[in-house]
Design an enzyme around this catalytic site. Structure first.
Site, PDB file in Angstrom:
ATOM      1  N   VAL A   9       0.784  -1.272   0.065  1.00 33.83           N
ATOM      2  CA  VAL A   9       0.033  -0.060  -0.117  1.00 33.83           C
ATOM      3  C   VAL A   9       0.844   1.335   0.020  1.00 33.83           C
ATOM      4  CG1 VAL A   9      -0.217   0.182   2.416  1.00 33.83           C
ATOM      5  CG2 VAL A   9      -2.097   1.242   1.053  1.00 33.83           C
ATOM      6  N   SER A  10       0.481   2.229  -0.833  1.00 34.37           N
ATOM      7  CA  SER A  10       1.081   3.607  -0.726  1.00 34.37           C
ATOM      8  C   SER A  10       0.547   4.490   0.252  1.00 34.37           C
ATOM      9  CB  SER A  10       1.284   4.255  -2.356  1.00 34.37           C
ATOM     10  OG  SER A  10      -0.099   4.584  -2.413  1.00 34.37           O
ATOM     11  N   THR A  11       1.107   5.438   0.809  1.00 34.14           N
ATOM     12  CA  THR A  11       0.767   6.313   1.826  1.00 34.14           C
ATOM     13  C   THR A  11      -0.800   7.126   1.228  1.00 34.14           C
ATOM     14  OG1 THR A  11       2.535   6.848   2.602  1.00 34.14           O
ATOM     15  CG2 THR A  11       0.900   8.135   3.187  1.00 34.14           C
TER      16      THR A  11
END
Length: 483
Positions: A9-11
Site C-alpha cells: 500500500v502507498s500512503t
C-alpha cells in the site's frame, strides 16, 4: 504447495481508498482457505508506490522464490505487484523460470495457460494506463502550483527549511552559506571549501560529506538569491536529464534570499572562468594504472592528473590521492606517472623470466565471489535432480504436457552443464600454483604490456594485476590476478 502472499500500500492509497494492509492480508488468507491451499507467508511493503519494483519486501520475496521456497505467489490485485506492464511480465517470466506460479485473488487467471497470460497482459496494460494518467495529472498539478509560486513543492536545499509549505531561512545554515561565498571570493577552490566544511563537521542537507562537485552545484542554485526553478530536470530510468530552458518554470522573488545578486553572480563568473580553463584531467589512455592504485592511508584510489609549472610549457603527469583531490581528506601525496608505470612494467617482465616455483607474490582469485564452493555446487546439483523428478511426476499426473517436460529437461541439463563446468574449474584451480598461473598470463600478455599502443598496454596490465597498494608514495605492493 508453498504459498507466499504479497501485500502493498502507498500512503495515498491507504488514506484515500482504504486499501489497508490488514484488509489485504485477511483477503489473501481467506482466499487460500477457500481454495484448500496452505496459509500464505505474507510479505508486506508499507508506503511504497507501484511505479517500479524497487521495494524491499518484494525484492526479498523474489530472492526467496529463486531458492525454491515457494511454488505460488498471490496478491489481492494485479496492481499490488506493479502498475507497469513491462515489470509485471518480467516478474511473471522470472516466476515461471523458477517453477513458481502467480494468482490474483480478484482477477482469477492461470499463468500456465495462453488464455491466462493474455488476460494478464490485458490487465497489465490497463494498470499501466491508469498509472500514466495519474502521473500526468500529478505533473500538471505540480506545474500549476509551481507557476503560482505560493507553496514549495520540492525539498529544501541547504540554508532553508520548509514550514507550512513556505521556504524559510535556516539561520545556522545560512551563516555557512555566507562563509562559503566569502571563501570563493577569496580564491578558495571547491575542493578546499569541501575540506574546510568536512573538517568542521558540517554536513550537507542529506547528512553526507561535502565534495567539490556538490559545493559547485550548490553555489549555482538560484534558490540562494530568492528565486525558484521547477521542471528543470526529469528522470528517465535511472538517469537524470536537463530540459530545454524554455520549459523551466522560473519564479522570481519567490522567497527570502540568503545571498545578494552581486555576490551570487560574482561566484558564477569565478566558476565559469575555472571551467573554461584547460582541464587538468586528460583521457584515460594517458594513465595505464587508472583504478589499480590504492592509497593504504585512506583506502581511496589514486587518479591521474596533468599539471604544468607556472610560466612554463612543461607538462608533467602524476597520480594523486582521489580522497585528497575530491573531498579534502587524507593528505597530499603523489607518484610521477612514468616512474610508477616503469616500476610495474619491470615487475611484469621479471615474472616472465623468474622460476615460477620460487615466485613470492600476492595473488587473488578475483572471480572467487562469483564461483560457488564445491559443497554449494553439489547442493545445487542435488536440487536439479529433485527438480527433474518433480517435472516427471507432474507429467505422469498429466499436469504438464510432453512438450513442457522436454523444455524443462533442456533447461535442467543446461544448468547442470554450467555447474559441472564450475566444479571442474574449482578442481583445476586447486591443483594450479598461483605463481605459475600469473607467469603463464604474463608471458602471454608481455607483448601487449610493452606495446606503444597505450590502450592495449592498459588492458593487458588490468588482466594481470588486481590492485597495487601505495604507502607514503614510496612503498609499492602488487597483488596479481590468479585466475
Amino acid at each position: 504447495m508453498r504459498v507466499a502472499g504479497y501485500i502493498r500500500v502507498s500512503t495515498e492509497e491507504q488514506a484515500e481508498k482504504g486499501f489497508s494492509l490488514d484488509e489485504q492480508r485477511e483477503r489473501l488468507v481467506s482466499y487460500c482457505k477457500a481454495m484448500g491451499w496452505p496459509a500464505p507467508i505474507i510479505y508486506e511493503d508499507d508506503g511504497y508506490s507501484a511505479k517500479d519494483l524497487r521495494r524491499p519486501k518484494l525484492t526479498k520475496l523474489l530472492n526467496d522464490v529463486k531458492t525454491e521456497k515457494f511454488t505460488l505467489i498471490i496478491t489481492t490485485k494485479l496492481d499490488r505487484l506493479s502498475r507497469r506492464l513491462f515489470d509485471i511480465l518480467s516478474v511473471i517470466d522470472y516466476l515461471e523460470k523458477n517453477n513458481c506460479s502467480y494468482v490474483s485473488a480478484s482477477e482469477a487467471f492461470d499463468t500456465t495457460t495462453p488464455a491466462g497470460r493474455m488476460t494478464l497482459q490485458m490487465l497489465g496494460m490497463v494498470a499501466e494506463f491508469e498509472r500514466e494518467r495519474i502521473s500526468e495529472r500529478v505533473r500538471d498539478n505540480m506545474r500549476a502550483i509551481a507557476r503560482k509560486g505560493e507553496k514549495i513543492i520540492s525539498r529544501p536545499c541547504f540554508g532553508y527549511d520548509v514550514k507550512n509549505g513556505v521556504l524559510e531561512i535556516n539561520l545556522e545554515e545560512s551563516l555557512v552559506v555566507h562563509q562559503m561565498a566569502k571563501w570563493v571570493l577569496e580564491g578558495c577552490g571547491a575542493r578546499e571549501i569541501a575540506k574546510r566544511l568536512n573538517d568542521s563537521g558540517i554536513r550537507t542537507k542529506d547528512g553526507n560529506e561535502w565534495q567539490d562537485r556538490v559545493v559547485r552545484e550548490f553555489l549555482k542554485r538560484e534558490t540562494l538569491i530568492g528565486d525558484f526553478v521547477y521542471n528543470r530536470t526529469y528522470r528517465k530510468g535511472s538517469r537524470i536529464y536537463t530540459r530545454p530552458e524554455d520549459e523551466w518554470i522560473y519564479v522570481e522573488n519567490h522567497h527570502e534570499p540568503i545571498l545578494d545578486h552581486e555576490t551570487f553572480f560574482a561566484i558564477q563568473k569565478i566558476f565559469e572562468s575555472r571551467r573554461n580553463a584547460a582541464s587538468r584531467y586528460v583521457d584515460d589512455t594517458n594513465y595505464l594504472l587508472t583504478g589499480l592504485l590504492v592509497c593504504t592511508h585512506c583506502g581511496g584510489k589514486l587518479i591521474g592528473r596533468k599539471d604544468s609549472k607556472k610560466g612554463s610549457n612543461q607538462v608533467y603527469y602524476r597520480y594523486v590521492c582521489n580522497t585528497y583531490m575530491k573531498k579534502g581528506g587524507c593528505f597530499f601525496h603523489h607518484l610521477h606517472r612514468d616512474d610508477i608505470e616503469s616500476t610495474v612494467i619491470n615487475e611484469i617482465k621479471k615474472i616472465t623470466t623468474a622460476n615460477a616455483n620460487n615466485l613470492e607474490i600476492a595473488v587473488v582469485k578475483s572471480n572467487a565471489e562469483k564461483r560457488a564452493d564445491k559443497d554449494t555446487i553439489h547442493d545445487k546439483l542435488k536440487k536439479l535432480d529433485m527438480k527433474a523428478q518433480r517435472q516427471i511426476e507432474a507429467y505422469e499426473d498429466e499436469l504438464i504436457t510432453a512438450h513442457d517436460l522436454k523444455k524443462a529437461k533442456e533447461r535442467i541439463e543446461k544448468d547442470r552443464h554450467l555447474l559441472m563446468e564450475q566444479l571442474r574449474e574449482l578442481e583445476k584451480s586447486d591443483k594450479d600454483n598461483g605463481g605459475e598461473i600469473v607467469q603463464k598470463k604474463a608471458k602471454r600478455l608481455i607483448d601487449d604490456v610493452l606495446s606503444l599502443d597505450r590502450a592495449k598496454a592498459k588492458n593487458a596490465i588490468r588482466q594481470l594485476i588486481h590492485h597495487i597498494d601505495i604507502t607514503n608514495a614510496t612503498d609499492v605492493v602488487i597483488t596479481w590476478h590468479a585466475d
